[in-house]
Design a protein around this motif. Sequence first.
Motif, PDB file in Angstrom:
ATOM      1  N   LEU A  27       0.835  -1.243  -0.077  1.00 32.01           N
ATOM      2  CA  LEU A  27       0.012   0.027  -0.007  1.00 32.01           C
ATOM      3  C   LEU A  27       0.949   1.285   0.172  1.00 32.01           C
ATOM      4  CD1 LEU A  27      -2.767  -1.056   2.386  1.00 32.01           C
ATOM      5  CD2 LEU A  27      -2.949  -0.662  -0.049  1.00 32.01           C
ATOM      6  N   GLY A  28       1.959   1.180   0.759  1.00 36.37           N
ATOM      7  CA  GLY A  28       2.837   2.193   0.706  1.00 36.37           C
ATOM      8  C   GLY A  28       3.439   2.666  -0.632  1.00 36.37           C
ATOM      9  N   LEU A  29       3.859   1.592  -1.430  1.00 32.29           N
ATOM     10  CA  LEU A  29       4.528   1.626  -2.472  1.00 32.29           C
ATOM     11  C   LEU A  29       3.271   2.224  -3.440  1.00 32.29           C
ATOM     12  CD1 LEU A  29       6.438   1.146  -4.766  1.00 32.29           C
ATOM     13  CD2 LEU A  29       5.680  -1.293  -4.872  1.00 32.29           C
ATOM     14  N   LEU A  30       2.273   1.632  -3.510  1.00 30.53           N
ATOM     15  CA  LEU A  30       1.161   2.174  -4.256  1.00 30.53           C
ATOM     16  C   LEU A  30       0.975   3.854  -4.029  1.00 30.53           C
ATOM     17  CD1 LEU A  30      -1.113   1.744  -6.328  1.00 30.53           C
ATOM     18  CD2 LEU A  30      -2.602   1.113  -4.646  1.00 30.53           C
ATOM     19  N   ALA A  31       0.930   4.265  -2.997  1.00 35.67           N
ATOM     20  CA  ALA A  31       0.676   5.405  -2.519  1.00 35.67           C
ATOM     21  C   ALA A  31       1.617   6.516  -3.117  1.00 35.67           C
ATOM     22  CB  ALA A  31       0.467   5.840  -1.153  1.00 35.67           C
ATOM     23  N   PHE A  32       2.965   6.094  -2.761  1.00 36.74           N
ATOM     24  CA  PHE A  32       4.284   6.577  -3.318  1.00 36.74           C
ATOM     25  C   PHE A  32       3.964   6.803  -4.897  1.00 36.74           C
ATOM     26  CE2 PHE A  32       8.292   6.872  -4.838  1.00 36.74           C
ATOM     27  CZ  PHE A  32       8.941   7.746  -3.876  1.00 36.74           C
ATOM     28  N   VAL A  33       3.999   5.786  -5.604  1.00 37.25           N
ATOM     29  CA  VAL A  33       3.900   5.817  -7.032  1.00 37.25           C
ATOM     30  C   VAL A  33       2.752   6.748  -7.525  1.00 37.25           C
ATOM     31  CG1 VAL A  33       3.465   4.401  -9.278  1.00 37.25           C
ATOM     32  CG2 VAL A  33       5.044   3.643  -7.191  1.00 37.25           C
ATOM     33  N   LEU A  34       1.642   6.700  -6.991  1.00 36.64           N
ATOM     34  CA  LEU A  34       0.486   7.439  -7.210  1.00 36.64           C
ATOM     35  C   LEU A  34       0.821   9.066  -7.107  1.00 36.64           C
ATOM     36  CD1 LEU A  34      -2.652   5.681  -6.175  1.00 36.64           C
ATOM     37  CD2 LEU A  34      -1.713   5.890  -8.575  1.00 36.64           C
ATOM     38  N   ALA A  35       1.448   9.472  -6.117  1.00 32.30           N
ATOM     39  CA  ALA A  35       1.906  10.730  -5.735  1.00 32.30           C
ATOM     40  C   ALA A  35       2.919  11.240  -6.733  1.00 32.30           C
ATOM     41  CB  ALA A  35       2.286  10.838  -4.286  1.00 32.30           C
ATOM     42  N   TYR A  50      10.819  13.622  -2.573  1.00 38.08           N
ATOM     43  CA  TYR A  50      10.493  12.033  -2.963  1.00 38.08           C
ATOM     44  C   TYR A  50      11.499  11.466  -2.517  1.00 38.08           C
ATOM     45  CZ  TYR A  50       5.732  13.494  -4.409  1.00 38.08           C
ATOM     46  OH  TYR A  50       4.469  14.222  -4.664  1.00 38.08           O
ATOM     47  N   LEU A  51      12.736  11.791  -3.222  1.00 36.55           N
ATOM     48  CA  LEU A  51      14.126  11.084  -3.319  1.00 36.55           C
ATOM     49  C   LEU A  51      14.477  10.831  -1.782  1.00 36.55           C
ATOM     50  CD1 LEU A  51      16.325   9.658  -4.943  1.00 36.55           C
ATOM     51  CD2 LEU A  51      17.319  11.919  -5.246  1.00 36.55           C
ATOM     52  N   ALA A  52      14.358  11.889  -1.214  1.00 41.34           N
ATOM     53  CA  ALA A  52      15.175  12.174   0.270  1.00 41.34           C
ATOM     54  C   ALA A  52      14.412  11.182   0.862  1.00 41.34           C
ATOM     55  CB  ALA A  52      14.844  13.613   0.699  1.00 41.34           C
ATOM     56  N   ALA A  53      12.942  10.881   0.882  1.00 41.55           N
ATOM     57  CA  ALA A  53      11.962  10.220   1.576  1.00 41.55           C
ATOM     58  C   ALA A  53      12.417   8.715   1.288  1.00 41.55           C
ATOM     59  CB  ALA A  53      10.641  10.389   1.502  1.00 41.55           C
ATOM     60  N   LEU A  54      12.613   8.470   0.089  1.00 40.74           N
ATOM     61  CA  LEU A  54      12.967   7.087  -0.421  1.00 40.74           C
ATOM     62  C   LEU A  54      14.368   6.632  -0.077  1.00 40.74           C
ATOM     63  CD1 LEU A  54      11.885   4.813  -1.922  1.00 40.74           C
ATOM     64  CD2 LEU A  54      13.010   5.711  -3.900  1.00 40.74           C
ATOM     65  N   LEU A  55      15.219   7.429   0.041  1.00 39.86           N
ATOM     66  CA  LEU A  55      16.601   7.345   0.604  1.00 39.86           C
ATOM     67  C   LEU A  55      16.638   7.087   1.997  1.00 39.86           C
ATOM     68  CD1 LEU A  55      18.871   9.617  -1.386  1.00 39.86           C
ATOM     69  CD2 LEU A  55      18.666   7.314  -1.733  1.00 39.86           C
ATOM     70  N   VAL A  56      15.894   7.653   2.916  1.00 46.21           N
ATOM     71  CA  VAL A  56      15.623   7.398   4.145  1.00 46.21           C
ATOM     72  C   VAL A  56      15.028   5.962   4.528  1.00 46.21           C
ATOM     73  CG1 VAL A  56      14.095   7.821   6.274  1.00 46.21           C
ATOM     74  CG2 VAL A  56      15.361  10.002   5.055  1.00 46.21           C
ATOM     75  N   VAL A  57      14.158   5.633   3.799  1.00 49.25           N
ATOM     76  CA  VAL A  57      13.683   4.121   3.922  1.00 49.25           C
ATOM     77  C   VAL A  57      14.876   3.123   3.571  1.00 49.25           C
ATOM     78  CG1 VAL A  57      12.211   2.461   3.002  1.00 49.25           C
ATOM     79  CG2 VAL A  57      11.359   4.910   3.403  1.00 49.25           C
ATOM     80  N   LEU A 122      12.149   7.187  -9.922  1.00 48.28           N
ATOM     81  CA  LEU A 122      11.684   6.944  -8.649  1.00 48.28           C
ATOM     82  C   LEU A 122      10.913   5.962  -8.399  1.00 48.28           C
ATOM     83  CD1 LEU A 122      10.737  10.702  -7.722  1.00 48.28           C
ATOM     84  CD2 LEU A 122      12.679   9.289  -6.799  1.00 48.28           C
ATOM     85  N   GLY A 123       9.726   5.680  -9.340  1.00 50.16           N
ATOM     86  CA  GLY A 123       8.715   4.516  -9.114  1.00 50.16           C
ATOM     87  C   GLY A 123       9.969   3.053  -9.298  1.00 50.16           C
ATOM     88  N   VAL A 124      10.862   2.770 -10.276  1.00 49.53           N
ATOM     89  CA  VAL A 124      11.628   1.614 -10.240  1.00 49.53           C
ATOM     90  C   VAL A 124      12.361   1.508  -9.063  1.00 49.53           C
ATOM     91  CG1 VAL A 124      13.354   0.681 -11.266  1.00 49.53           C
ATOM     92  CG2 VAL A 124      11.706   1.661 -12.732  1.00 49.53           C
ATOM     93  N   LEU A 125      13.102   2.572  -8.299  1.00 46.71           N
ATOM     94  CA  LEU A 125      13.610   2.431  -7.396  1.00 46.71           C
ATOM     95  C   LEU A 125      12.978   2.041  -5.929  1.00 46.71           C
ATOM     96  CD1 LEU A 125      16.485   2.824  -5.804  1.00 46.71           C
ATOM     97  CD2 LEU A 125      16.004   5.386  -5.643  1.00 46.71           C
TER      98      LEU A 125
END
Length: 226
Positions: A27-35, A50-57, A122-125
């Motif tokens: 669900l988190g991935l789906l919400a992130f991609v839609l955003a 978005y990139l910063a949030a993804l790098l934190v994860v 971003l989507g692929v990463l």
Amino acid sequence: MGAGHGHRLHFHGHSPVHRAPAHLKILGLLAFVLAVVATPREWFAAYAGYLAALLVVVLVARVPIPFLLRRLVIEVPFVVFAVLIPFIAQGPQVAVPLPWGDLMVSESGLLAAWGILVKGTLGVLASLTLAATTEPTDVLIGLQRLRMPDLIVQIMAFMIRYLDVVTADLGRMLTAMRSRGVDPRAPRHWPALARTLGALFVRSYERGERVHLAMLSRGYDGRLPR
């Protein structure tokens, strides 16, 4: 699932991201991609966020960055397509400074290329991060909990189960071709490669029929046990 099917994308670990329920990560991935997809291309700061949030994860999951970067190769075709857009798009042109001089490209094409690159990357990463922190079996269980149609989940399960089998078949067939002096990469040998791939398709289809008959003989009623 058989052993070893998730080793190509999954990175074994015990981080909080690894332990999180699979359906919540999906669900988190789906919400992130839609955003990401819904964000206008001109909002450059948003993509940095978005990139910063993804790098934190990724850092919390303790997944090595090179591990993910090597698997980003899958988006190379999209990168090539995006690079060509500024040169073939119509409209006003803008100068891009280069060491050997200015390069004139389409302004709208440059913006379109940026949008494809940043959203695709971003989507692929994000998808690779999910795959690196979630076992394939857990992904399937998460999809079941999200009420995905059972037939689709079964198809995905068998795809994961037999991917290594089909890949091994292809490797043996290519080895046999090379031992007979056939180079699959040479254009003049592409007809032989096409016949090989056709034989592989027929062999895989027949294997699927045999597996289905074996399942029916063991009481398969349209649903697999959890």
